[in-house]
Write a protein that holds these residues in place. Structure first.
Motif, PDB file in Angstrom:
ATOM      1  N   ALA A  11     -21.484 -38.490  11.594  1.00 53.96           N
ATOM      2  CA  ALA A  11     -21.730 -39.141  10.654  1.00 53.96           C
ATOM      3  C   ALA A  11     -22.336 -38.109   9.796  1.00 53.96           C
ATOM      4  O   ALA A  11     -23.660 -37.258  10.349  1.00 53.96           O
ATOM      5  CB  ALA A  11     -22.618 -40.392  10.308  1.00 53.96           C
ATOM      6  N   PHE A  12     -21.915 -37.361   8.967  1.00 60.49           N
ATOM      7  CA  PHE A  12     -22.650 -36.164   8.528  1.00 60.49           C
ATOM      8  C   PHE A  12     -22.785 -36.002   6.982  1.00 60.49           C
ATOM      9  O   PHE A  12     -22.237 -36.647   6.263  1.00 60.49           O
ATOM     10  CB  PHE A  12     -21.906 -34.896   8.709  1.00 60.49           C
ATOM     11  CG  PHE A  12     -20.245 -35.114   9.022  1.00 60.49           C
ATOM     12  CD1 PHE A  12     -20.126 -34.009   7.614  1.00 60.49           C
ATOM     13  CD2 PHE A  12     -19.721 -34.829   9.379  1.00 60.49           C
ATOM     14  CE1 PHE A  12     -18.897 -34.170   7.829  1.00 60.49           C
ATOM     15  CE2 PHE A  12     -18.332 -35.046   9.064  1.00 60.49           C
ATOM     16  CZ  PHE A  12     -17.738 -34.670   8.039  1.00 60.49           C
ATOM     17  N   THR A  13     -23.585 -35.132   7.140  1.00 64.40           N
ATOM     18  CA  THR A  13     -23.880 -34.883   4.431  1.00 64.40           C
ATOM     19  C   THR A  13     -23.151 -33.289   4.441  1.00 64.40           C
ATOM     20  O   THR A  13     -22.796 -32.763   6.025  1.00 64.40           O
ATOM     21  CB  THR A  13     -25.136 -35.204   4.200  1.00 64.40           C
ATOM     22  OG1 THR A  13     -25.774 -34.093   5.148  1.00 64.40           O
ATOM     23  CG2 THR A  13     -25.200 -36.247   4.883  1.00 64.40           C
ATOM     24  N   ALA A  14     -23.188 -32.744   3.962  1.00 67.77           N
ATOM     25  CA  ALA A  14     -23.288 -31.728   3.177  1.00 67.77           C
ATOM     26  C   ALA A  14     -24.447 -30.546   3.826  1.00 67.77           C
ATOM     27  O   ALA A  14     -23.645 -29.376   4.378  1.00 67.77           O
ATOM     28  CB  ALA A  14     -23.567 -31.380   1.945  1.00 67.77           C
ATOM     29  N   ASP A  15     -25.245 -30.776   4.160  1.00 70.84           N
ATOM     30  CA  ASP A  15     -26.940 -30.467   5.295  1.00 70.84           C
ATOM     31  C   ASP A  15     -26.505 -30.753   6.636  1.00 70.84           C
ATOM     32  O   ASP A  15     -27.394 -30.439   7.148  1.00 70.84           O
ATOM     33  CB  ASP A  15     -27.558 -30.222   4.471  1.00 70.84           C
ATOM     34  CG  ASP A  15     -27.741 -29.228   3.321  1.00 70.84           C
ATOM     35  OD1 ASP A  15     -27.146 -28.423   2.609  1.00 70.84           O
ATOM     36  OD2 ASP A  15     -28.590 -30.179   2.331  1.00 70.84           O
TER      37      ASP A  15
END
Length: 198
Positions: A11-15
């Motif tokens: 699970a990840f976002t842009a940062d």
């Protein structure tokens, strides 16, 4: 779709990227209260982070194993995560990356990060034909993890036990619906080469 043998799913976002750790209540409780890892967490020990929720569940037995009763979702910077992988040594000798086992052992002794690929787990925690990554942090990497990379801590123990409860009741679709969404993590090519994910 065929899953590559060595692929990071997270699970990840842009940062940021989320990894998981399981601890006894005294370590998890202190960390959650402080919003960061504090004693009795020991920086001197290697600490293992896992992007796969299911692999974490396999390791901690749905937060029921002694000493692993509290599961934390640890949000860290992608820059930090990629620094760790880029400075890693594989936990097993790979002749494609080291001319001999002595060279590999020398790197293993000096590297602040260890990468291990183990079979990913199904919802019922059976081994799958592709692998999940475990990342061991020591020395400089632990200090960076605690002091620089950490963005947030969330207690996901209740989630772990809810998934397990639904599985125990035979409700696999309900259990699966609770799982965090994990997608293939886009590694920079040079980092993928270091950890044998290319």
């Amino acid at each position: 779709m065929t899953v590559p043998r060595h692929q990071i799913r997270a699970a990840f976002t842009a940062d940021t990227v989320t990894v998981y750790q399981a601890y006894p209540p005294e370590i998890a409780g202190a960390a959650l209260a402080a919003g960061r890892f504090v004693p009795p967490f020991k920086r001197e020990r290697m600490t293992w982070i896992k992007p796969s929720f299911r692999w974490m569940m396999y390791r901690c037995g749905w937060a029921l194993k002694p000493g692993q009763e509290r599961v934390l979702a640890v949000e860290i910077s992608r820059a930090g995560f990629e620094w760790a992988l880029g400075h890693a040594c594989l936990s097993a000798h790979d002749p494609r990356r080291h001319p001999d086992s002595d060279a590999w052992r020398r790197q293993l002794r000096t590297s602040p990060v260890r990468v291990q690929w183990d079979p990913e787990r199904s919802l019922r925690l059976a081994p799958l034909p592709y692998r999940s990554v475990q990342v061991g942090l020591s020395g400089e990497a632990v200090h960076r993890y605690v002091d620089e990379w950490l963005v947030g801590l969330t207690d996901v123990t209740a989630l772990a036990r809810s998934v397990h409860e639904r599985l125990t009741e035979g409700d696999e679709p309900g259990a699966a619906a609770l799982l965090p969404v994990e997608l293939p993590y886009p590694l920079p090519p040079e980092v993928a080469r270091v950890i044998d994910a290319d």
